[in-house]
Design a protein around this motif. Structure first.
Motif, short mmCIF file in Angstrom:
data_model
loop_
_atom_site.label_atom_id
_atom_site.label_comp_id
_atom_site.label_asym_id
_atom_site.label_seq_id
_atom_site.Cartn_x
_atom_site.Cartn_y
_atom_site.Cartn_z
N VAL A 73 0.85 -1.19 0.00
CA VAL A 73 0.00 0.00 0.00
C VAL A 73 0.89 1.25 0.00
N LEU A 74 1.95 1.22 0.80
CA LEU A 74 2.85 2.36 0.88
C LEU A 74 3.58 2.58 -0.44
N GLU A 82 -1.70 9.84 -3.50
CA GLU A 82 -2.65 10.61 -2.71
C GLU A 82 -4.04 10.45 -3.33
N GLN A 123 -3.04 -0.63 12.19
CA GLN A 123 -1.94 -0.28 11.28
C GLN A 123 -2.45 0.06 9.88
N ARG A 137 -3.09 3.67 10.10
CA ARG A 137 -1.79 4.37 10.12
C ARG A 137 -1.19 4.42 8.71
N THR A 138 -1.22 3.26 8.05
CA THR A 138 -0.67 3.18 6.70
C THR A 138 -1.41 4.16 5.78
N GLU A 177 -2.93 6.87 6.61
CA GLU A 177 -2.55 8.24 6.96
C GLU A 177 -1.22 8.61 6.29
N MET A 178 -0.23 7.71 6.38
CA MET A 178 1.09 8.00 5.81
C MET A 178 1.03 8.14 4.30
N ALA A 179 0.24 7.28 3.67
CA ALA A 179 0.23 7.25 2.20
C ALA A 179 -0.78 8.22 1.60
N GLY A 180 -1.52 8.93 2.44
CA GLY A 180 -2.52 9.87 1.92
C GLY A 180 -3.72 9.16 1.32
N LYS A 194 -8.37 10.40 12.88
CA LYS A 194 -7.61 10.87 11.71
C LYS A 194 -8.51 11.35 10.58
#
Lengths: 134, 316
Positions: A37-38, A43, A55, A58-59, A61-64, A87
């Motif tokens: 996914v990352l 975005e 997670q 979280r993932t 959130e990080m990857a948009g 989030k």
């Protein structure tokens, strides 16, 4: 594609509260492996996953990632829902399999994340090197 | 074949990928021409020729009673001229049930439709079937260029904001330092440090695409610490021109770094894989996100990962 339309196409349900159903997702990605996914999203992606632990949020959130659809009728634990609400990442549920959920959305016009440089490189290294004429 | 060719091919692919990305983001509505010149089925081919000439276009939708009934193009006109049918009605020469595009479709769909069908234009309709515009290939190129220009301007503003803080602070050398403590084995908190780092960098006005790369690299590094180590620390040093991330831990260390860098190689236990990690993609992912990467490890002591991500800076 608006989340409203996504829900309609996958006959899905909302899990998180206060979701803006007019939120737009530009493309889709189906994966259970968070590292993928990352690496293979942009975005504005809608993520389809069978994994329900925090997670995943979280993932996202990080990857948009804009929103997540849990497939195969999976319902995430309360800590995942709490984190997603904090989030502002909408969580959706689909009773269909990963393949069918993705297939329905793709057929309705939601595009994929496209081709990636890393994939092309691996592809070329393995296939095109062999085919190169002398 | 010249030896430089693979590099050219790679550069080309990179550009294509960027344009593809834009074509996914943009909607047909953002590229189409909204002032559509139309003709009625009763228009003669001679009149149609005048309309094409006067407006310098090569085709129009055919509309009757507010509804689109077909499309007619310069090719139809040429055929009619060749067979001496200048007085024929557009209604008899047009293509019925033309292929259309939806205004809210991603532009990439239009690109593939042009490629697949080889038509010169597509009428654009809304979801109720009303004609709202027309799209020719040139519109796509113009829309992509316009978007590239907008993004370029946005980037300029981001650069300005990011460099501003460094201009306001007076020193020969400035480094902003952010430090986050990582608890080994604590999966509830895993990702929290990277989340806070991402927010901080966004507030500094750093380009979102750079922030995304930092966040992904830092998150993978944070997961590695949580999975394998007892404790660790992530430090982000922001300087004009670059961001340096250092992820250091007290842990078992990596016996064979080269092996660990191989995509797909992992020593993660099953429970980590169940969380969606530990598939041996973490380090390769970090490398993909970074401009420079250094990994040092001593077995039984710990691991230190250092990565650099360049910032497009006004001063450099």
């Amino acid at each position: 594609m608006k989340l409203r339309k996504v829900l309609e196409i996958i006959e899905g349900k909302l899990i998180t509260k206060n979701v803006d159903l007019d939120m737009e997702v530009q493309m889709g990605c189906g994966a259970d492996l968070m590292s993928d996914v990352l690496a293979f999203t942009h975005e504005g992606t809608l993520l389809m996953s069978g994994l329900t632990n925090p997670q995943v949020v979280r993932t996202a959130e990080m990857a948009g990632i804009k929103a997540i659809v849990f497939v195969r009728g999976k319902v995430p634990p309360p800590e995942t829902i709490a984190l997603a609400e904090e989030k502002g990442i909408p969580l959706l549920a689909s009773k269909y399999t990963m393949f069918e959920t993705c297939g329905r959305l793709y057929k309705a016009g939601l595009p994929s994340c496209g081709l990636f440089e890393t994939s092309l490189r691996r592809w070329e290294e393995f296939f095109e090197k062999q085919e190169q004429p002398k | 074949m010249s030896p430089a060719q693979p590099i050219n091919a790679r550069t080309r692919k990179k550009t294509v990928t960027k344009l593809q990305e834009l074509a996914y983001e943009l909607k047909v509505a953002q590229a189409m021409t909204t002032e559509v010149i139309t003709v009625s089925p009763d228009t003669t081919m001679a009149e149609f020729r005048e309309i094409l000439r006067a407006n310098r276009i090569s085709g129009t939708p055919v509309v009757e009673g507010g509804k689109m009934v077909g499309i007619i193009s310069i090719e139809d006109l040429i055929k009619a001229l060749a067979s001496g049918e200048v007085e024929a009605k557009v209604g008899d020469k047009m293509t019925r049930n033309p292929e259309t595009l939806y205004a809210d479709e991603p532009l990439i769909h239009a690109v593939s439709k042009f490629e697949r069908l080889g038509y010169g234009r597509f009428p654009v309709i809304d979801r109720d079937g009303n004609l709202v515009g027309i799209l020719v290939q040139g519109d796509i190129v113009r829309a992509l260029l316009r978007q590239l220009e907008i993004e370029y301007h946005e980037e300029e503003i981001h650069r300005y904001r990011a460099s501003h803080i460094f201009e306001d602070i007076l020193a020969d050398q400035i480094t902003l330092l952010f430090r986050y403590h990582i608890e080994g084995g604590n999966f509830t908190k895993a990702g929290d440090a990277s989340s806070r780092l991402k927010k901080t960098l966004t507030r500094l006005g750093i380009d979102p695409r750079i922030v995304r790369r930092v966040a992904i690299a830092s998150y993978e590094a944070e997961m590695n610490i949580v999975i394998y180590a007892e404790e660790g620390e992530i430090t982000a040093e922001v300087q004009p021109g670059q961001i340096r991330i250092i992820a250091a831990d007290k842990g078992p260390g990596i016996p064979d770094i080269e092996k660990a860098m191989e995509p797909g190689f992992s020593t993660a236990p099953e429970w980590v894989r169940e969380l969606g990690f530990g598939a041996g993609m973490g380090l390769p992912n970090i490398q993909n996100c970074s401009d420079e990467m250094k990994l040092e490890s001593t077995v039984g002591v710990g691991t230190r990962l250092e990565i650099l991500i360049y910032l497009p800076s006004a001063t450099q």
